[in-house]
Design an enzyme around this catalytic site. Structure first.
Site, PDB file in Angstrom:
ATOM      1  N   LYS A 293       8.013  65.591  15.116  1.00 46.52           N
ATOM      2  CA  LYS A 293       8.067  64.946  16.434  1.00 46.52           C
ATOM      3  C   LYS A 293       8.224  63.435  16.285  1.00 46.52           C
ATOM      4  CE  LYS A 293       6.074  68.239  19.575  1.00 46.52           C
ATOM      5  NZ  LYS A 293       7.397  68.802  19.748  1.00 46.52           N
TER       6      LYS A 293
ATOM      7  N   LYS B 174      12.174  65.292  27.498  1.00 43.91           N
ATOM      8  CA  LYS B 174      12.212  66.539  26.720  1.00 43.91           C
ATOM      9  C   LYS B 174      11.010  67.373  27.147  1.00 43.91           C
ATOM     10  CE  LYS B 174      12.388  69.770  23.574  1.00 43.91           C
ATOM     11  NZ  LYS B 174      11.040  70.120  23.255  1.00 43.91           N
TER      12      LYS B 174
ATOM     13  N   GLY C  76      10.916  78.084  23.221  1.00 45.43           N
ATOM     14  CA  GLY C  76      10.461  78.898  22.081  1.00 45.43           C
ATOM     15  C   GLY C  76       9.630  80.103  22.459  1.00 45.43           C
TER      16      GLY C  76
ATOM     17  N   GLY D  82       8.637  73.866  25.002  1.00 36.49           N
ATOM     18  CA  GLY D  82       8.371  75.274  25.271  1.00 36.49           C
ATOM     19  C   GLY D  82       6.937  75.570  25.647  1.00 36.49           C
TER      20      GLY D  82
ATOM     21  N   ASP E  65      13.697  68.738  20.158  1.00 37.81           N
ATOM     22  CA  ASP E  65      13.305  67.324  20.032  1.00 37.81           C
ATOM     23  C   ASP E  65      14.451  66.508  19.439  1.00 37.81           C
ATOM     24  OD1 ASP E  65      10.827  68.013  21.013  1.00 37.81           O
ATOM     25  OD2 ASP E  65       9.849  68.085  19.050  1.00 37.81           O
TER      26      ASP E  65
END
Length: 290
Positions: free
Chosen positions: A244, A32, A68, A35, A185
């Protein structure tokens, strides 16, 4: 850099990496790419080089990305003011169109292009392609912010079998044809779970879980799900780290062996994590039996 290492030293480094190369050859690793870790263009190129290197040694890499800052940038250029409810971005019809343009268009194709330039073979898709991420509206007050209801993983498996690096933007869809903005996420956790991935690596703009958030030397290198619960209570895991770590736990419940939160701004952090003893960031595991 040429003169720093002798050929013998380079050969030694490669032989030390061999057990790790053997361990991950043919295994699925979901990355992952967050941003804020994507802002530095030079670093972005280096991360793509590292991913291509892993792909070339036989790791089945799946890249899930956010975007983002780019979304916020385009919104401000279009004169659209960001609104938040309980810390979450309100996503009306116009905003979800912007999200789709930025994620499925600009960011996704830029990453695909970079991977191809570095010698990889990449294919970009969104969560709408092949109905990869089916979703529903989380809360009417938030608009088109979606919760995942189902992951149809076959398109990703098909790409892996054809030796592509799938590059996935986190948009969702429903049966009525609506598009949803999905937390990156969370999407990575569900995708990694559906693939039965060996590892999920979350590259962010933080070093990992710190016992003292102001002291990088207090990095916790490994925790179990149970230990994470204690760290919540102690307030060690707080603020933006809570969602997270929740995603790490979700991924393990979904079947991922372990998850690492690491600083994507550190050079070659993903190679350090997968191909060395030391690793990087904080690894979250299911417990003693893992």
């Amino acid at each position: 850099m040429e003169g720093i290492f002798s050929n013998a030293e380079r050969a030694e480094v490669l032989t030390q990496a061999l057990p790790y190369i053997q361990r991950y050859n043919g295994k699925i690793v979901v990355v992952k790419y967050g941003g804020n870790a994507m802002i530095d263009e030079q670093l972005k190129e280096q991360v793509m080089e590292d991913i291509v290197l892993l792909w070339l040694i036989g790791v089945k890499i799946v890249l899930v990305h956010g975007g983002g800052p780019e979304i916020s940038d385009l919104m401000s250029r279009l004169g659209k003011k960001a609104e938040f409810v309980d810390g979450l971005r309100v996503t009306d019809k116009e905003t979800v169109d912007i999200v789709q343009m930025v994620l499925a268009g600009k960011v996704n194709k830029t990453l695909v292009n970079l991977l191809e330039m570095k010698g990889g073979k990449a294919m970009g898709i969104s969560g709408m392609d092949g109905r990869l991420i089916e979703s529903k509206m989380r809360d009417e007050r938030l608009g088109y912010v979606g919760d995942i209801t189902k992951v149809n993983i076959k398109p990703v498996i098909d790409l892996l079998e054809k030796n592509y690096i799938p590059v996935i933007s986190t948009l969702g869809c429903d049966a009525e044809g609506n598009t949803y903005n999905i937390n990156g996420d969370t999407a990575a956790a569900y995708i990694a779970g559906a693939l039965g991935a060996e590892r999920l690596i979350m590259m962010t703009d933080i070093a990992g879980i710190l016992r003292d958030k102001d002291d990088p030397s207090t990095l916790i290198s490994e925790i179990t799900i149970d230990e994470a619960s204690s760290l919540y209570k102690e307030g060690v895991i707080s603020g933006g780290m809570i969602p997270k770590v929740n995603c790490c736990i979700e991924a393990i419940h979904e079947g991922v062996k372990n998850v690492t939160i690491m600083d994507g701004r550190v050079s070659h952090s993903i190679l350090m994590e997968l191909l060395t003893d030391e690793g990087a960031g904080t690894m979250v595991t299911g417990g003693k039996n893992e």
